[in-house]
Write an enzyme that holds these catalytic residues in place. Structure first.
Site, PDB file in Angstrom:
ATOM      1  N   ASN A   9       0.868  -1.169   0.000  1.00 11.43           N
ATOM      2  CA  ASN A   9       0.000   0.000   0.000  1.00 11.43           C
ATOM      3  C   ASN A   9       0.914   1.232   0.000  1.00 11.43           C
ATOM      4  OD1 ASN A   9      -1.830   2.028   0.647  1.00 11.43           O
ATOM      5  ND2 ASN A   9      -2.978   0.744   2.084  1.00 11.43           N
ATOM      6  N   ARG A 101      -2.396  -1.572  -3.737  1.00  7.91           N
ATOM      7  CA  ARG A 101      -3.386  -0.502  -3.811  1.00  7.91           C
ATOM      8  C   ARG A 101      -2.918   0.447  -4.903  1.00  7.91           C
ATOM      9  NH1 ARG A 101      -3.569   4.605  -0.100  1.00  7.91           N
ATOM     10  NH2 ARG A 101      -5.446   5.577  -0.875  1.00  7.91           N
ATOM     11  N   HIS A 189     -10.802   6.561  -2.192  1.00 12.59           N
ATOM     12  CA  HIS A 189     -11.011   5.793  -0.954  1.00 12.59           C
ATOM     13  C   HIS A 189     -11.937   4.603  -1.196  1.00 12.59           C
ATOM     14  CE1 HIS A 189     -10.244   9.604   1.701  1.00 12.59           C
ATOM     15  NE2 HIS A 189      -9.122   8.897   1.584  1.00 12.59           N
ATOM     16  N   ARG A 250      -6.130  19.524   3.278  1.00  7.77           N
ATOM     17  CA  ARG A 250      -6.728  19.819   1.967  1.00  7.77           C
ATOM     18  C   ARG A 250      -8.005  20.629   2.161  1.00  7.77           C
ATOM     19  NH1 ARG A 250      -6.993  13.800  -0.304  1.00  7.77           N
ATOM     20  NH2 ARG A 250      -5.409  13.169   1.178  1.00  7.77           N
ATOM     21  N   LEU A 293      -6.363  16.162  14.045  1.00  6.40           N
ATOM     22  CA  LEU A 293      -7.514  16.545  14.867  1.00  6.40           C
ATOM     23  C   LEU A 293      -7.202  16.501  16.365  1.00  6.40           C
ATOM     24  CD1 LEU A 293     -10.539  17.342  14.723  1.00  6.40           C
ATOM     25  CD2 LEU A 293     -11.024  14.956  15.155  1.00  6.40           C
ATOM     26  N   GLU A 393      -8.040  -1.737   4.648  1.00 12.30           N
ATOM     27  CA  GLU A 393      -7.786  -1.721   3.205  1.00 12.30           C
ATOM     28  C   GLU A 393      -6.877  -2.870   2.784  1.00 12.30           C
ATOM     29  OE1 GLU A 393      -6.456   2.356   3.472  1.00 12.30           O
ATOM     30  OE2 GLU A 393      -7.967   2.958   2.016  1.00 12.30           O
TER      31      GLU A 393
HETATM   32  P1  AMP Z   1      -5.781   8.101   8.740  1.00 14.87           P
HETATM   33  O1  AMP Z   1      -5.556   8.930   7.504  1.00 14.87           O
HETATM   34  O2  AMP Z   1      -6.957   7.220   8.660  1.00 14.87           O
HETATM   35  O3  AMP Z   1      -4.530   7.405   9.202  1.00 14.87           O
HETATM   36  O4  AMP Z   1      -6.133   9.148   9.900  1.00 14.87           O
HETATM   37  C1  AMP Z   1      -5.149   9.971  10.482  1.00 14.87           C
HETATM   38  C2  AMP Z   1      -5.825  11.078  11.266  1.00 14.87           C
HETATM   39  O5  AMP Z   1      -6.716  10.522  12.245  1.00 14.87           O
HETATM   40  C3  AMP Z   1      -4.856  11.920  12.113  1.00 14.87           C
HETATM   41  O6  AMP Z   1      -4.280  12.954  11.366  1.00 14.87           O
HETATM   42  C4  AMP Z   1      -5.774  12.447  13.195  1.00 14.87           C
HETATM   43  O7  AMP Z   1      -6.335  13.661  12.744  1.00 14.87           O
HETATM   44  C5  AMP Z   1      -6.870  11.432  13.324  1.00 14.87           C
HETATM   45  N1  AMP Z   1      -6.822  10.687  14.585  1.00 14.87           N
HETATM   46  C6  AMP Z   1      -6.096   9.597  14.871  1.00 14.87           C
HETATM   47  N2  AMP Z   1      -6.297   9.217  16.152  1.00 14.87           N
HETATM   48  C7  AMP Z   1      -7.179  10.111  16.686  1.00 14.87           C
HETATM   49  C8  AMP Z   1      -7.808  10.286  17.970  1.00 14.87           C
HETATM   50  N3  AMP Z   1      -7.558   9.443  18.975  1.00 14.87           N
HETATM   51  N4  AMP Z   1      -8.656  11.315  18.112  1.00 14.87           N
HETATM   52  C9  AMP Z   1      -8.934  12.164  17.095  1.00 14.87           C
HETATM   53  N5  AMP Z   1      -8.375  12.045  15.879  1.00 14.87           N
HETATM   54  C10 AMP Z   1      -7.509  11.052  15.666  1.00 14.87           C
END
Ligand code: AMP
Length: 413
Positions: A9, A101, A189, A250, A293, A393
């Site tokens: 991936n 992927r 996605h 973004r 976040l 994924e």
């Molecule tokens: P992903 O692209 O699915 O890996 O998501 C990554 C994003 O998930 C990070 O930049 C965070 O903004 C968010 N994230 C991960 N863990 C947490 C958490 N415990 N609480 C809030 N946001 C989270």
């Protein structure tokens, strides 16, 4: 006989891989734990690559290599499958297929396919539409050719799940000739949305073809997909993964007149615009704090008003986008949250659901706070179910390789 499937991936800044072992006569109902997992991070430090390997036995290795030669790093990562402390194979020939992927499959690829020279050429051509991702995906395919020779390889496209969007959903209100040049909505996605749709049906004990779902993939990139009868009927990302929701860095959908203004009045270059819209907007751009976040929530707790504004915009746009998908579905059986934010932020889930009270949708606040994974967090009387699903994924890619097993010759290792 068990078959070993390697999944790659590849992203612009990292490369994740894992090795699954599956029986060749049936798939497990739940995702099995991979035998081996690897992650290469290219952003850790300029000119260095960080490799982390873990095995199901509990071995962990972390190394940093001083090089920018990505194919060489990938070869080294793959070799840890049969060499060194994380060795899980006697022999590389035990791997029967490698699944990748691939971000952009254009309008032509509606399903996963065995990679042939023609498929590789199509992925290369589509790099014009996905200039960061498709070249990284090709690099992964070529790294496998170098390391494992003529092994069967399968491309699993992020766009494929959205390949059945109707013309009125897929077509932009632009000159028709642009559509003929491929300027249309593709959606992204898709591997995650498809996996979550199938998992939702499993969790609800319903046939996927009887469900109306809205899937909220909220991670660094964010997109929603409306699924009816098991098919993606509408999705928020479009020609590129920049359209739709506000994301970590973004912008999502904005007035294109802003770009004309910046080009005309502020003399922005194409590269500067690309950088700002993809890397300097969204939660990061508004807050000035972070694209993550967790850090936005911390800043809000510290009284940071721009962080609060960033989250308010994010939630407003999320609720509006969910609502915009409802008419096309004609109702809603389940709202699904997935990816980093969707799986982890009780606050975002609660705020998104608050706007949908008019549907009778209600979540159980305690369930929502209890770090649910692959669970229904709606109250018993809510007519709409609310699911939190851990997206997988890599497992979805491995399953596609398994389903295609009759299309390639393999010998069991
Ligand atoms: P992903 O692209 O699915 O890996 O998501 C990554 C994003 O998930 C990070 O930049 C965070 O903004 C968010 N994230 C991960 N863990 C947490 C958490 N415990 N609480 C809030 N946001 C989270």
């Amino acid at each position: 006989m068990p078959m070993k499937i390697l999944v790659l991936n590849a992203g612009s800044s990292s490369q994740k891989s894992c090795l699954y072992e599956l029986a060749d006569d049936r798939l497990p109902a739940l995702p099995p734990e991979p035998l081996w997992e690897a992650k290469v991070d290219w952003t850790h430090q300029q000119g260095f690559a960080e490799i982390e390997i873990a095995t199901a036995r509990g071995d962990r290795v972390q190394t940093e290599i001083q090089t920018s030669d990505r194919p060489a790093v990938m070869a080294q990562m793959i070799e840890t499958l049969w060499n060194g402390p994380t060795r899980v194979l006697e022999n590389p020939a035990e791997i029967v297929v490698v699944g990748h992927r691939v971000v952009h499959g254009g309008a032509a690829y509606r399903d996963s396919v065995l990679i042939t020279p023609a498929v590789k050429a199509a992925i290369a051509d589509l790099a014009a539409f996905a200039p960061v991702h498709n070249p990284a995906n090709l690099e992964g395919i070529e790294a496998i050719e170098q390391s494992l020779g003529a092994i069967p390889q399968v491309a699993v496209f992020d766009t494929a799940f959205h390949a059945h969007l109707s013309p009125q959903v897929a077509t932009y209100p632009l000159p028709y000739e642009w559509l003929e040049q491929g300027i249309r909505r593709y959606g992204f996605h898709g591997i995650s949305h498809r996996y979550c749709a199938q998992r939702a049906a499993q969790l609800l004990n319903r046939k996927l073809t009887s469900l109306r779902l809205i899937i909220c993939h909220l991670g660094n990139g964010c997109s929603l997909t409306a699924v009816r009868d098991g098919i993606s009927v509408e999705t928020t990302m479009g020609f590129t993964p920049l359209e739709g929701l506000m994301m970590g860095s973004r912008c999502g959908s904005i007035d294109p007149g802003i770009l004309l203004h910046l080009l005309r009045q502020e003399q922005y270059s194409v590269e500067q615009l690309d950088q700002v819209l993809n890397k300097g907007s969204g939660l990061l751009g508004v807050s000035g704090v972070s694209a993550d976040l967790r850090q936005i929530e911390q800043a809000i707790a510290d009284g940071h008003t721009r962080a609060q504004l960033a989250l308010d915009i994010y939630l407003h746009r999320l609720r509006a986008a969910i609502a915009a998908l409802l008419p096309g579905l004609g109702g809603l059986d389940a709202l699904v949250f997935t990816a980093g934010v969707g799986e982890n932020s009780a606050r975002v889930r609660a705020a998104a659901c608050e706007g949908l009270g008019f549907l009778g949708l209600k979540i159980d606040p305690q369930q929502n706070q209890s770090r649910p994974l692959d669970q229904d967090i709606a109250t018993a009387d809510s007519p709409v179910r609310v699911l939190v699903i851990h997206t997988q994924e890599d497992w979805a890619i491995a399953q596609d390789c398994w389903h295609l097993r009759s299309t390639f010759q393999y010998r069991n290792g």
